[in-house]
Design a protein around this motif. Structure first.
Motif, PDB file in Angstrom:
ATOM      1  N   LEU A  27      57.035  23.737 -20.766  1.00 35.47           N
ATOM      2  CA  LEU A  27      57.341  23.284 -19.413  1.00 35.47           C
ATOM      3  C   LEU A  27      58.624  23.985 -19.003  1.00 35.47           C
ATOM      4  O   LEU A  27      59.707  23.685 -19.521  1.00 35.47           O
ATOM      5  CB  LEU A  27      57.482  21.767 -19.401  1.00 35.47           C
ATOM      6  N   VAL A  28      58.489  24.946 -18.092  1.00 38.57           N
ATOM      7  CA  VAL A  28      59.573  25.883 -17.817  1.00 38.57           C
ATOM      8  C   VAL A  28      60.259  25.558 -16.488  1.00 38.57           C
ATOM      9  O   VAL A  28      59.597  25.272 -15.487  1.00 38.57           O
ATOM     10  CB  VAL A  28      59.026  27.333 -17.761  1.00 38.57           C
ATOM     11  N   TYR A  29      61.593  25.579 -16.509  1.00 41.44           N
ATOM     12  CA  TYR A  29      62.369  25.508 -15.265  1.00 41.44           C
ATOM     13  C   TYR A  29      63.372  26.651 -15.288  1.00 41.44           C
ATOM     14  O   TYR A  29      63.536  27.342 -16.304  1.00 41.44           O
ATOM     15  CB  TYR A  29      63.066  24.144 -15.112  1.00 41.44           C
ATOM     16  N   ASP A  30      64.024  26.881 -14.158  1.00 48.05           N
ATOM     17  CA  ASP A  30      64.991  27.965 -14.013  1.00 48.05           C
ATOM     18  C   ASP A  30      66.385  27.332 -14.030  1.00 48.05           C
ATOM     19  O   ASP A  30      66.677  26.474 -13.193  1.00 48.05           O
ATOM     20  CB  ASP A  30      64.702  28.665 -12.672  1.00 48.05           C
ATOM     21  N   VAL A  64      52.151  19.027 -28.342  1.00 43.08           N
ATOM     22  CA  VAL A  64      53.553  19.390 -28.508  1.00 43.08           C
ATOM     23  C   VAL A  64      54.058  19.986 -27.196  1.00 43.08           C
ATOM     24  O   VAL A  64      53.459  20.917 -26.662  1.00 43.08           O
ATOM     25  CB  VAL A  64      53.702  20.419 -29.644  1.00 43.08           C
ATOM     26  N   VAL A  65      55.141  19.416 -26.668  1.00 43.31           N
ATOM     27  CA  VAL A  65      55.686  19.913 -25.402  1.00 43.31           C
ATOM     28  C   VAL A  65      57.128  20.353 -25.608  1.00 43.31           C
ATOM     29  O   VAL A  65      57.931  19.626 -26.189  1.00 43.31           O
ATOM     30  CB  VAL A  65      55.643  18.820 -24.303  1.00 43.31           C
ATOM     31  N   MET A  66      57.430  21.553 -25.146  1.00 41.95           N
ATOM     32  CA  MET A  66      58.801  22.041 -25.185  1.00 41.95           C
ATOM     33  C   MET A  66      59.302  22.244 -23.759  1.00 41.95           C
ATOM     34  O   MET A  66      58.635  22.871 -22.938  1.00 41.95           O
ATOM     35  CB  MET A  66      58.909  23.371 -25.937  1.00 41.95           C
ATOM     36  N   LEU A  67      60.474  21.690 -23.468  1.00 40.68           N
ATOM     37  CA  LEU A  67      61.153  21.946 -22.201  1.00 40.68           C
ATOM     38  C   LEU A  67      61.922  23.251 -22.366  1.00 40.68           C
ATOM     39  O   LEU A  67      62.691  23.404 -23.318  1.00 40.68           O
ATOM     40  CB  LEU A  67      62.103  20.795 -21.876  1.00 40.68           C
ATOM     41  N   VAL A  68      61.696  24.202 -21.461  1.00 37.36           N
ATOM     42  CA  VAL A  68      62.304  25.528 -21.580  1.00 37.36           C
ATOM     43  C   VAL A  68      63.131  25.830 -20.326  1.00 37.36           C
ATOM     44  O   VAL A  68      62.596  25.870 -19.215  1.00 37.36           O
ATOM     45  CB  VAL A  68      61.212  26.619 -21.742  1.00 37.36           C
TER      46      VAL A  68
END
Length: 212
Positions: free
Chosen positions: A92-95, A121-125
């Motif tokens: 899950l990508v944010y800038d 499995v969820v990774m915050l990126v």
């Protein structure tokens, strides 16, 4: 140097991982950096789902990662349940320079859990960590949020290739840990990725009447 990977080489697992998050946060560049070690400075928004595969060695196992990219559909709220089907991991990508893309993370999480396996499995990126002077999302804030939600967390730069391998490999390792541990219940992500085995009959992996 070892032998080159043959394209028909056997693998132990296939893991489908989806990229989600607002448009323009760098999902496509994270994918191309991981899959092909490329970065496209003038990446246009592409329409239609795309995926790339890369085979990695983790803990002595050969894991084929199938990484799916929303490819612009997130603008139109057109991501369907088919995109999430069978996914065992998500980035899950944010800038880090655009606080609004971070604020939408909770909405993306809700959509993810509405459509995908709750055990995935969820990774915050936080991407674009190279843009130090433009940062608007503090690392600690995002890290605390990830911990509260039970997510993995990393900041990356697809431009400078920082932590991109680590992000994908950490997700793949954690998926493998979950799949091989008995904590994951049958009918959950363990059923999706059994040693590269795709059931010809989709009912095959569904738990039937036992232990209910």
């Amino acid at each position: 140097m070892g032998h080159r990977m043959k394209s028909n080489e056997a693998y132990n697992f296939v893991f489908k991982v989806v990229l989600i998050g607002e448009s323009g946060v760098g999902k496509s560049n994270l994918l191309s950096r991981f899959a092909k070690n490329e970065f496209n400075h003038d990446s246009r928004t592409t329409i239609g789902v795309e995926f790339s595969t890369r085979t990695v060695q983790l803990n002595g196992l050969t894991i084929k990662a199938q990484i799916w990219d929303t490819a612009g559909l997130e603008r139109y709220r057109a991501i369907t349940s088919a995109y999430y089907r069978g996914a065992v991991g998500a980035l899950l990508v944010y800038d880090v320079t655009k606080h609004l893309t971070y604020e939408s993370v909770e909405r993306w999480l809700k959509e993810l859990y509405d459509h995908a396996d709750p055990h995935m499995v969820v990774m915050l990126v936080g991407n674009k960590s190279d843009l130090v002077s433009e940062r608007s999302v503090p690392t600690e804030e995002a890290k605390d949020f990830a911990e509260k939600k039970g997510l993995l967390f990393l900041e990356t730069s697809a431009l400078e290739s920082t932590n991109v391998e680590a992000a994908f490999n950490d997700v793949l390792s954690e998926i493998h840990r979950k799949v091989s541990s008995k904590k994951v219940i049958q009918g959950s992500i363990s059923a999706v990725s059994l040693a590269g085995h795709v059931p010809s009959n989709p009912e095959e992996n569904k738990p039937c009447c036992k232990n209910i």
